[in-house]
Design an enzyme around this catalytic site. Structure first.
Site, PDB file in Angstrom:
ATOM      1  N   LYS A  14     -77.326 -47.406  -1.607  1.00 17.53           N
ATOM      2  CA  LYS A  14     -76.042 -46.555  -2.072  1.00 17.53           C
ATOM      3  C   LYS A  14     -76.515 -45.220  -1.694  1.00 17.53           C
ATOM      4  O   LYS A  14     -77.324 -44.801  -2.670  1.00 17.53           O
ATOM      5  CB  LYS A  14     -75.957 -46.997  -3.404  1.00 17.53           C
ATOM      6  CG  LYS A  14     -75.227 -48.373  -3.751  1.00 17.53           C
ATOM      7  CD  LYS A  14     -75.011 -48.969  -5.050  1.00 17.53           C
ATOM      8  CE  LYS A  14     -76.243 -49.642  -5.592  1.00 17.53           C
ATOM      9  NZ  LYS A  14     -76.342 -50.024  -6.918  1.00 17.53           N
ATOM     10  N   THR A  59     -70.042 -16.099  22.321  1.00 11.18           N
ATOM     11  CA  THR A  59     -69.277 -17.361  22.546  1.00 11.18           C
ATOM     12  C   THR A  59     -68.244 -17.446  23.037  1.00 11.18           C
ATOM     13  O   THR A  59     -67.834 -18.379  24.132  1.00 11.18           O
ATOM     14  CB  THR A  59     -69.108 -18.112  21.143  1.00 11.18           C
ATOM     15  OG1 THR A  59     -70.255 -18.051  20.315  1.00 11.18           O
ATOM     16  CG2 THR A  59     -68.296 -19.537  21.054  1.00 11.18           C
ATOM     17  N   ILE A  98     -54.397  -8.550  21.973  1.00 13.72           N
ATOM     18  CA  ILE A  98     -55.686  -8.118  21.051  1.00 13.72           C
ATOM     19  C   ILE A  98     -55.849  -9.382  20.209  1.00 13.72           C
ATOM     20  O   ILE A  98     -54.976  -9.643  19.415  1.00 13.72           O
ATOM     21  CB  ILE A  98     -55.333  -6.749  20.572  1.00 13.72           C
ATOM     22  CG1 ILE A  98     -54.919  -5.591  21.640  1.00 13.72           C
ATOM     23  CG2 ILE A  98     -56.857  -6.595  19.977  1.00 13.72           C
ATOM     24  CD1 ILE A  98     -55.272  -4.466  20.923  1.00 13.72           C
ATOM     25  N   SER A 122     -76.127 -11.576  21.778  1.00 15.43           N
ATOM     26  CA  SER A 122     -76.212 -12.949  21.533  1.00 15.43           C
ATOM     27  C   SER A 122     -77.689 -13.130  20.564  1.00 15.43           C
ATOM     28  O   SER A 122     -78.112 -14.416  21.080  1.00 15.43           O
ATOM     29  CB  SER A 122     -76.184 -13.665  22.697  1.00 15.43           C
ATOM     30  OG  SER A 122     -75.856 -15.183  22.382  1.00 15.43           O
ATOM     31  N   VAL A 159     -51.097  -7.127  17.404  1.00 14.74           N
ATOM     32  CA  VAL A 159     -50.715  -6.585  18.667  1.00 14.74           C
ATOM     33  C   VAL A 159     -51.035  -7.257  19.801  1.00 14.74           C
ATOM     34  O   VAL A 159     -51.760  -8.006  20.105  1.00 14.74           O
ATOM     35  CB  VAL A 159     -51.714  -4.875  18.706  1.00 14.74           C
ATOM     36  CG1 VAL A 159     -51.561  -4.408  20.337  1.00 14.74           C
ATOM     37  CG2 VAL A 159     -51.122  -4.009  17.729  1.00 14.74           C
ATOM     38  N   CYS A 196     -79.109 -15.088  12.264  1.00 17.71           N
ATOM     39  CA  CYS A 196     -79.542 -16.062  11.207  1.00 17.71           C
ATOM     40  C   CYS A 196     -81.036 -16.360  11.072  1.00 17.71           C
ATOM     41  O   CYS A 196     -81.488 -16.630  10.275  1.00 17.71           O
ATOM     42  CB  CYS A 196     -78.934 -17.251  11.193  1.00 17.71           C
ATOM     43  SG  CYS A 196     -77.097 -16.853  11.505  1.00 17.71           S
TER      44      CYS A 196
HETATM   45  P1  FAD Z   1     -71.962 -10.328  14.923  1.00 20.95           P
HETATM   46  O1  FAD Z   1     -72.616 -11.412  15.064  1.00 20.95           O
HETATM   47  O2  FAD Z   1     -72.507  -9.380  13.727  1.00 20.95           O
HETATM   48  O3  FAD Z   1     -71.435  -9.289  16.055  1.00 20.95           O
HETATM   49  C1  FAD Z   1     -70.904  -8.083  16.050  1.00 20.95           C
HETATM   50  C2  FAD Z   1     -71.543  -7.460  16.929  1.00 20.95           C
HETATM   51  O4  FAD Z   1     -70.635  -6.254  17.480  1.00 20.95           O
HETATM   52  C3  FAD Z   1     -72.887  -6.434  16.407  1.00 20.95           C
HETATM   53  O5  FAD Z   1     -74.039  -6.689  17.251  1.00 20.95           O
HETATM   54  C4  FAD Z   1     -72.495  -5.071  16.709  1.00 20.95           C
HETATM   55  O6  FAD Z   1     -73.255  -4.081  17.208  1.00 20.95           O
HETATM   56  C5  FAD Z   1     -71.242  -4.987  17.453  1.00 20.95           C
HETATM   57  N1  FAD Z   1     -70.259  -4.082  17.281  1.00 20.95           N
HETATM   58  C6  FAD Z   1     -69.528  -3.494  16.263  1.00 20.95           C
HETATM   59  N2  FAD Z   1     -68.569  -2.663  16.769  1.00 20.95           N
HETATM   60  C7  FAD Z   1     -68.706  -2.249  17.873  1.00 20.95           C
HETATM   61  C8  FAD Z   1     -68.218  -1.426  18.636  1.00 20.95           C
HETATM   62  N3  FAD Z   1     -67.305  -0.631  18.264  1.00 20.95           N
HETATM   63  N4  FAD Z   1     -68.575  -1.314  20.023  1.00 20.95           N
HETATM   64  C9  FAD Z   1     -69.616  -2.191  20.655  1.00 20.95           C
HETATM   65  N5  FAD Z   1     -70.078  -2.963  19.705  1.00 20.95           N
HETATM   66  C10 FAD Z   1     -69.605  -3.085  18.518  1.00 20.95           C
HETATM   67  N6  FAD Z   1     -74.583 -17.139   8.978  1.00 20.95           N
HETATM   68  C11 FAD Z   1     -74.932 -18.454   8.798  1.00 20.95           C
HETATM   69  O7  FAD Z   1     -73.755 -19.169   8.906  1.00 20.95           O
HETATM   70  N7  FAD Z   1     -75.983 -18.938   8.497  1.00 20.95           N
HETATM   71  C12 FAD Z   1     -76.975 -17.928   8.147  1.00 20.95           C
HETATM   72  O8  FAD Z   1     -78.180 -18.799   7.937  1.00 20.95           O
HETATM   73  C13 FAD Z   1     -76.712 -16.771   8.509  1.00 20.95           C
HETATM   74  N8  FAD Z   1     -77.988 -15.880   8.378  1.00 20.95           N
HETATM   75  C14 FAD Z   1     -77.848 -14.619   8.277  1.00 20.95           C
HETATM   76  C15 FAD Z   1     -79.025 -13.826   8.053  1.00 20.95           C
HETATM   77  C16 FAD Z   1     -78.783 -12.538   8.517  1.00 20.95           C
HETATM   78  C17 FAD Z   1     -79.731 -11.523   8.148  1.00 20.95           C
HETATM   79  C18 FAD Z   1     -77.463 -12.014   8.862  1.00 20.95           C
HETATM   80  C19 FAD Z   1     -77.029 -10.402   9.043  1.00 20.95           C
HETATM   81  C20 FAD Z   1     -76.420 -12.810   8.914  1.00 20.95           C
HETATM   82  C21 FAD Z   1     -76.395 -14.216   8.773  1.00 20.95           C
HETATM   83  N9  FAD Z   1     -75.318 -15.049   8.958  1.00 20.95           N
HETATM   84  C22 FAD Z   1     -75.682 -16.262   8.607  1.00 20.95           C
HETATM   85  C23 FAD Z   1     -74.223 -14.412   9.240  1.00 20.95           C
HETATM   86  C24 FAD Z   1     -73.612 -14.349  10.833  1.00 20.95           C
HETATM   87  O9  FAD Z   1     -74.835 -13.857  11.486  1.00 20.95           O
HETATM   88  C25 FAD Z   1     -72.334 -13.943  10.897  1.00 20.95           C
HETATM   89  O10 FAD Z   1     -71.313 -14.433  10.156  1.00 20.95           O
HETATM   90  C26 FAD Z   1     -72.014 -13.880  12.361  1.00 20.95           C
HETATM   91  O11 FAD Z   1     -73.062 -13.221  13.072  1.00 20.95           O
HETATM   92  C27 FAD Z   1     -70.775 -13.222  12.731  1.00 20.95           C
HETATM   93  O12 FAD Z   1     -70.369 -13.038  13.924  1.00 20.95           O
HETATM   94  P2  FAD Z   1     -69.542 -11.892  14.520  1.00 20.95           P
HETATM   95  O13 FAD Z   1     -69.258 -11.969  15.927  1.00 20.95           O
HETATM   96  O14 FAD Z   1     -68.262 -11.525  13.741  1.00 20.95           O
HETATM   97  O15 FAD Z   1     -70.468 -10.746  14.336  1.00 20.95           O
END
Ligand code: FAD
Length: 564
Positions: free
Chosen positions: A434, A14, A278, A38, A275, A42
């Site tokens: 209502k 995003t 970042i 991407s 930092v 969910c």
């Molecule tokens: P993520 O989307 O998990 O992305 C993080 C990415 O960073 C991962 O792909 C990982 O491989 C990568 N990464 C990590 N460390 C490194 C590194 N050192 N180097 C390179 N890449 C790295 N939320 C809802 O609101 N509704 C839902 O219905 C819902 N259902 C879900 C169902 C499942 C099975 C799961 C697992 C999650 C669900 N969630 C849901 C939660 C939601 O997916 C997460 O809250 C959201 O994806 C978080 O976004 P993020 O960018 O923090 O992490």
């Protein structure tokens, strides 16, 4: 400007797209550890269950498409292994070739997400045990199901992911058991509201072992024994561990970034870490809870996406602020929907907030139009200020829009009684003149103004049965005959006015009906006749659901609940 992003899913992808929309000249580079970017986390449980049949539906975006549309370079199977803030570089390992290289950045955005918690229990590395976070995890579980044809599954953990998996595996025909340490599923709900969720799952043949901890796993031929503390072990062909997630924040910690609660990354409301240059977003960061003002972790896609956009704005020189999270969430459980926003009663008690609550059971739409279904709503507000604190809804139809209206009202700081003023869309197939949210507002106004007094299901058994209080059940005779609270006398609401002479105005009245509406009307009649009257909030239906749940939890199988 060169922006490096760690993690290419919810928050990271995003942010990258937003940066490009704001700055056509920026160099944007995403490193993603897995094979996919991407992807639809969910949707993963629904691929395992076959609801989403084509795996490509989960992975619509590819590095190539990202490059073509946004000119964003995406390196999948590349793991960032270290951050060097002093020289503004990251160390990256190409997981395909083993090559290690250093990449410079002007701005770094961390969106590494969270990892499933995997305690070091005996047998945790069994090939029959899985966790679910990534597309790879999903494909592995699906492959196991297709090749090994498991007949039974244990889900360790009763949060959203555990329950979605339970539904999907059950729909595939597996015997499913959920083991959960707390005595209820879905912690955002109070135990009384969770009772409806438990009943639904039990009615679909899912076995619930609540209040039990998993102590380990032992593989026996083609099956697993899930070892429980103080209880007999459970056999299963497949085990999925879904006991929660922990921020994947080790990189940030090793680079000296300030940490937040539970090992998360501390950020300010501009999503800046401690930092310079970042930023961090998503499941890895701590946020402020909008209702409590306390730091918390909210592992949900909506916050991650919004934070990604905010970080992008700020990276590009803007000033966007994250206002905190309410934790609004929703889950489908077979034909039922359960949703919540804000805090629940457990939290209000823990925080010492002086709150009040209403429980109501409105129809999803006008009862004369076919297909209306009852929902159960529980709404909390702060007594003095009438500030909305939280809402929980379980039901079948229209739960999603009511929770979203309540979430929006809460965010906008609308007082609880003013829910009655909301001008919500109505036609019989969709709502009532209502709306349930308006109804909640009417009730809250009456309770807070003292026009109606309530007692709650957990106070019903302690009411005196010595004749000092009139205990009235105002439902019809057949309803009363099909089950009632001990010691209550049946005077149907429509006959109440004719029976007033049988009641002593010196004695208080406690009135009960099925859902709380008729007992409210009874109390209005009685109050105007000089009686002191309280009615059972949520009615006999709510009381009975909670008690049946307790009974079922003790015997680990339904009590009086229809299993079909
Ligand atoms: P993520 O989307 O998990 O992305 C993080 C990415 O960073 C991962 O792909 C990982 O491989 C990568 N990464 C990590 N460390 C490194 C590194 N050192 N180097 C390179 N890449 C790295 N939320 C809802 O609101 N509704 C839902 O219905 C819902 N259902 C879900 C169902 C499942 C099975 C799961 C697992 C999650 C669900 N969630 C849901 C939660 C939601 O997916 C997460 O809250 C959201 O994806 C978080 O976004 P993020 O960018 O923090 O992490």
């Amino acid at each position: 400007m060169k922006i490096v992003i760690v993690g290419g899913v919810a928050g990271g992808a995003t942010a990258a797209a937003r940066i490009r929309r704001l700055d056509e000249a920026a160099e944007i580079l995403i490193f993603e550890r897995t094979e996919y970017i991407s992807y639809a986390n969910c949707g993963l449980p629904y691929y395992i269950g076959g609801v989403i049949a084509d795996p490509e539906e989960l992975t619509l975006q590819t590095p190539e498409k990202f490059w073509n549309r946004f000119r964003i370079a995406v390196k999948t199977r590349h793991e960032v292994t270290a951050i060097h803030p002093e020289r503004k570089t990251v160390i990256v390992k190409n997981l395909k070739t083993g090559e290690i290289f250093e990449e410079t950045y002007d701005k770094l955005l961390l969106s590494p997400g969270a990892r499933p918690v995997r305690p070091s229990l005996p047998g945790i590395d069994s090939s029959r045990l899985f966790t679910l976070r990534t597309v790879e995890d999903t494909l592995a579980i699906r492959r196991f199901v297709e090749l090994e044809h498991p007949r039974s599954a244990v889900l360790a953990g009763g949060g959203y992911i555990g329950l979605e998996l339970a539904e999907n595996l059950r729909d595939l025909g597996l015997e499913v058991t959920i083991v959960q340490r707390p005595k209820q599923l879905l912690n955002p709900f109070d135990p009384d509201m969770a009772a409806f969720i438990h009943a639904k799952l039990r009615s679909r043949g899912i076995r619930l072992l609540l209040g039990h901890s998993v102590e380990g796993f032992s593989e026996k031929e083609n099956t697993m024994e899930v070892l429980l503390k103080d209880a007999a072990s459970v056999s299963a062909d497949l085990v999925i561990l879904a006991i929660g997630v922990a921020p994947d924040s080790h990189l940030a910690a090793e680079a000296g970034l300030k940490q937040g609660i539970k090992g998360s990354i501390a950020v300010n409301d501009r999503m800046e870490t401690s930092v310079p240059d970042i930023y961090a977003v998503g499941d890895a960061v701590e946020v402020e809870h909008q209702i409590t003002g306390e730091k918390t972790l909210i592992s949900l896609a909506g916050p991650a996406n919004r934070q990604g956009r905010i970080a992008a704005d700020n990276i590009c020189g803007g000033d966007s602020r994250y206002p905190g999270s309410q934790g609004s969430s929703i889950v489908k459980l077979f034909d039922m929907t359960a949703a919540s926003t804000g805090i629940n009663e457990k939290t209000a008690v823990q925080l010492g907030i002086d709150y009040d609550k209403v429980i109501l059971s409105p129809q999803s739409h006008a009862s004369y139009y076919p297909g209306g279904k009852m929902m159960t709503m529980k709404i909390l507000w702060e007594k003095k200020s009438l500030r909305l604190l939280g809402a929980q809804i379980v039901g079948y139809d229209g739960v999603d829009k009511r929770i979203d209206v309540l979430a929006a009202a809460m965010y906008a700081g609308l007082s609880a009684a003013r829910l009655k003023e909301l001008d919500l869309a109505y036609a019989p197939p969709y709502s009532s003149a209502k709306d349930p949210v308006n109804m909640a507002g009417f009730l809250i106004e009456s309770v807070s103004a003292g026009n109606i007094r309530q007692f709650h299901w957990n106070e019903a058994d302690a009411l005196p049965r010595d004749g000092s209080v009139h205990l009235l059940d105002v439902r019809t005779e057949p309803e009363f005959a099909s089950g009632h609270l001990e010691g209550f006398v049946n005077i149907p609401l429509d006959e109440l006015r004719e029976h007033l002479d049988q009641l002593d105005p010196a004695k208080p009245v406690r009135a009960v009906c099925q859902s709380g509406l008729r007992s409210y009307l009874a109390c209005r009649i009685l109050s105007q006749e000089g009686f002191s009257c309280s009615h059972l909030s949520g009615g006999y239906r709510f009381y009975q659901t909670v008690l049946e749940d307790r009974c079922a939890a003790e015997s680990a199988w339904p009590c009086g609940v229809d299993k079909t």
